[in-house]
Design an enzyme around this catalytic site. Sequence first.
Site, mmCIF file in Angstrom:
data_model
loop_
_atom_site.group_PDB
_atom_site.id
_atom_site.type_symbol
_atom_site.label_atom_id
_atom_site.label_comp_id
_atom_site.label_asym_id
_atom_site.label_seq_id
_atom_site.Cartn_x
_atom_site.Cartn_y
_atom_site.Cartn_z
ATOM 1 N N GLY A 108 0.951 -1.383 -0.295
ATOM 2 C CA GLY A 108 -0.363 0.039 -0.219
ATOM 3 C C GLY A 108 1.402 1.226 -0.190
ATOM 4 N N ASP A 231 -10.481 7.296 3.713
ATOM 5 C CA ASP A 231 -10.165 7.384 2.679
ATOM 6 C C ASP A 231 -10.444 6.209 1.651
ATOM 7 O OD1 ASP A 231 -7.294 7.830 0.698
ATOM 8 O OD2 ASP A 231 -6.572 5.810 3.146
HETATM 9 N N1 LIG Z 1 -6.887 -8.399 4.991
HETATM 10 C C1 LIG Z 1 -6.116 -9.029 3.723
HETATM 11 N N2 LIG Z 1 -6.410 -9.671 3.280
HETATM 12 C C2 LIG Z 1 -5.848 -9.639 1.848
HETATM 13 N N3 LIG Z 1 -4.908 -8.719 0.925
HETATM 14 C C3 LIG Z 1 -4.777 -7.299 2.208
HETATM 15 C C4 LIG Z 1 -5.639 -7.977 3.404
HETATM 16 N N4 LIG Z 1 -5.308 -6.337 3.571
HETATM 17 C C5 LIG Z 1 -4.383 -5.442 2.684
HETATM 18 N N5 LIG Z 1 -3.775 -6.304 1.947
HETATM 19 C C6 LIG Z 1 -3.609 -6.150 0.214
HETATM 20 O O1 LIG Z 1 -2.277 -4.688 0.460
HETATM 21 C C7 LIG Z 1 -2.949 -3.702 0.587
HETATM 22 C C8 LIG Z 1 -2.765 -2.796 0.791
HETATM 23 O O2 LIG Z 1 -2.749 -2.495 2.063
HETATM 24 P P1 LIG Z 1 -3.794 -1.349 2.970
HETATM 25 O O3 LIG Z 1 -4.822 -0.739 1.483
HETATM 26 O O4 LIG Z 1 -4.478 -1.709 3.732
HETATM 27 O O5 LIG Z 1 -2.489 -0.712 3.368
HETATM 28 P P2 LIG Z 1 -2.359 1.353 2.727
HETATM 29 O O6 LIG Z 1 -3.136 1.477 1.282
HETATM 30 O O7 LIG Z 1 -0.557 1.069 2.532
HETATM 31 O O8 LIG Z 1 -3.039 1.535 4.205
HETATM 32 P P3 LIG Z 1 -2.227 2.185 5.228
HETATM 33 O O9 LIG Z 1 -3.448 3.824 3.646
HETATM 34 O O10 LIG Z 1 -2.836 2.600 5.940
HETATM 35 O O11 LIG Z 1 -0.759 3.556 5.019
HETATM 36 C C9 LIG Z 1 -4.032 -3.489 -0.222
HETATM 37 O O12 LIG Z 1 -4.193 -2.627 -0.924
HETATM 38 C C10 LIG Z 1 -4.315 -5.817 -0.374
HETATM 39 O O13 LIG Z 1 -3.930 -5.515 -2.269
HETATM 40 MG MG LIG Z 2 -4.602 0.948 0.934
#
Ligand SMILES: Nc1ncnc2c1ncn2[C@@H]1O[C@H](COP(=O)(O)OP(=O)(O)OP(=O)(O)O)[C@@H](O)[C@H]1O
Ligand SMILES: [Mg+2]
Length: 300
Positions: A108, A231
């Site tokens: 992410g 978000d």
């Molecule tokens: N529970 C889950 N199971 C499988 N894949 C997941 C899961 N949670 C997140 N992912 C994968 O990881 C990616 C990044 O997760 P997430 O969107 O929660 O983080 P981020 O965008 O970095 O978040 P933040 O805005 O908190 O920094 C997601 O887009 C998804 O592809």
């Molecule tokens: Mg995300």
Amino acid sequence: MVMVERVVQAFPQMEPEDFKVLRALELEMRHHEWVPFERLLERTGFDEKELGYRLSRLDRWDMIIRTRRETVGYLGYQLRPEGYDALALRVLVEEGIIEGLGPEIGVGKEADVYLGISPKGVELAVKFNRIGRTSYTKIKRYREYVKDKRHISWLYVNRLTAEREFEALLHLYPEGVPVPRPVYQNRHVLVMTKFDGKELAETRVDDPERVLREILDAYHQALEVGVVHGDLSQFNIVVENDGSVLLIDWAHWVDLSHPSASELIERDVRNVCEYFRRKYRISVDYREFLPDEEVYGDRG
Ligand SMILES: Nc1ncnc2c1ncn2[C@@H]1O[C@H](COP(=O)(O)OP(=O)(O)OP(=O)(O)O)[C@@H](O)[C@H]1O
Ligand SMILES: [Mg+2]
């Protein structure tokens, strides 16, 4: 680039004394940007030789940074994200939450997500928060939650982020809002159930009207619990393999009574509606999906 892989490799060789030094560093970093060698001697109770030996091992695994005397005026140390990872992983393993880590399953903006295997063989998602290693301004965004404004370290911000997201999931999941099930949280790491599906941005759905309706339903269900996502976008909405919708990434949520709640809700709902309009040519007026004023009233 932080490499959980390297932490996982070093992990089996790590001894309780290594963790003791990491723990001492973690605690002392509340008070020092660079933790003096002497403070670590006191905290660990090790003699100079033992502490030196432990620090050189941790340095070899890139879990700490050592400053030069010339720069800071004394010999000081900092924990690196890898060292923080090791501390959290140790708790996850000791508590029987995971037995091992698999490959990366998601990257992410501000987190890396890895596959975790529970002792019973259940697949979990292990999210490592990675805020602020590249920019300090990102960290400043978190000032609001921080009581001691002078001391905003990446350690603290990442732990807070994991705590907040865990808290959101604990509110939402039991109420039946479609979100991953929260399993555990330690430091900057959040463990939840792993979904099988694709982000909305990465897939083309056959029945966009139904999917949009489900997303907005889920969003409103969360509002009823008092949680504003904050978000929401095509990157934080998942369509599972069976077609159902899941809202993920609750790190930026605010309570419905928060002064920015109505603004955030408007942005969330507009983002989603706009996306469906552009990609699927569905004409929806996002304003129809905004909650009534009284939703805020009795809380604000
Ligand atoms: N529970 C889950 N199971 C499988 N894949 C997941 C899961 N949670 C997140 N992912 C994968 O990881 C990616 C990044 O997760 P997430 O969107 O929660 O983080 P981020 O965008 O970095 O978040 P933040 O805005 O908190 O920094 C997601 O887009 C998804 O592809
Ligand atoms: Mg995300």
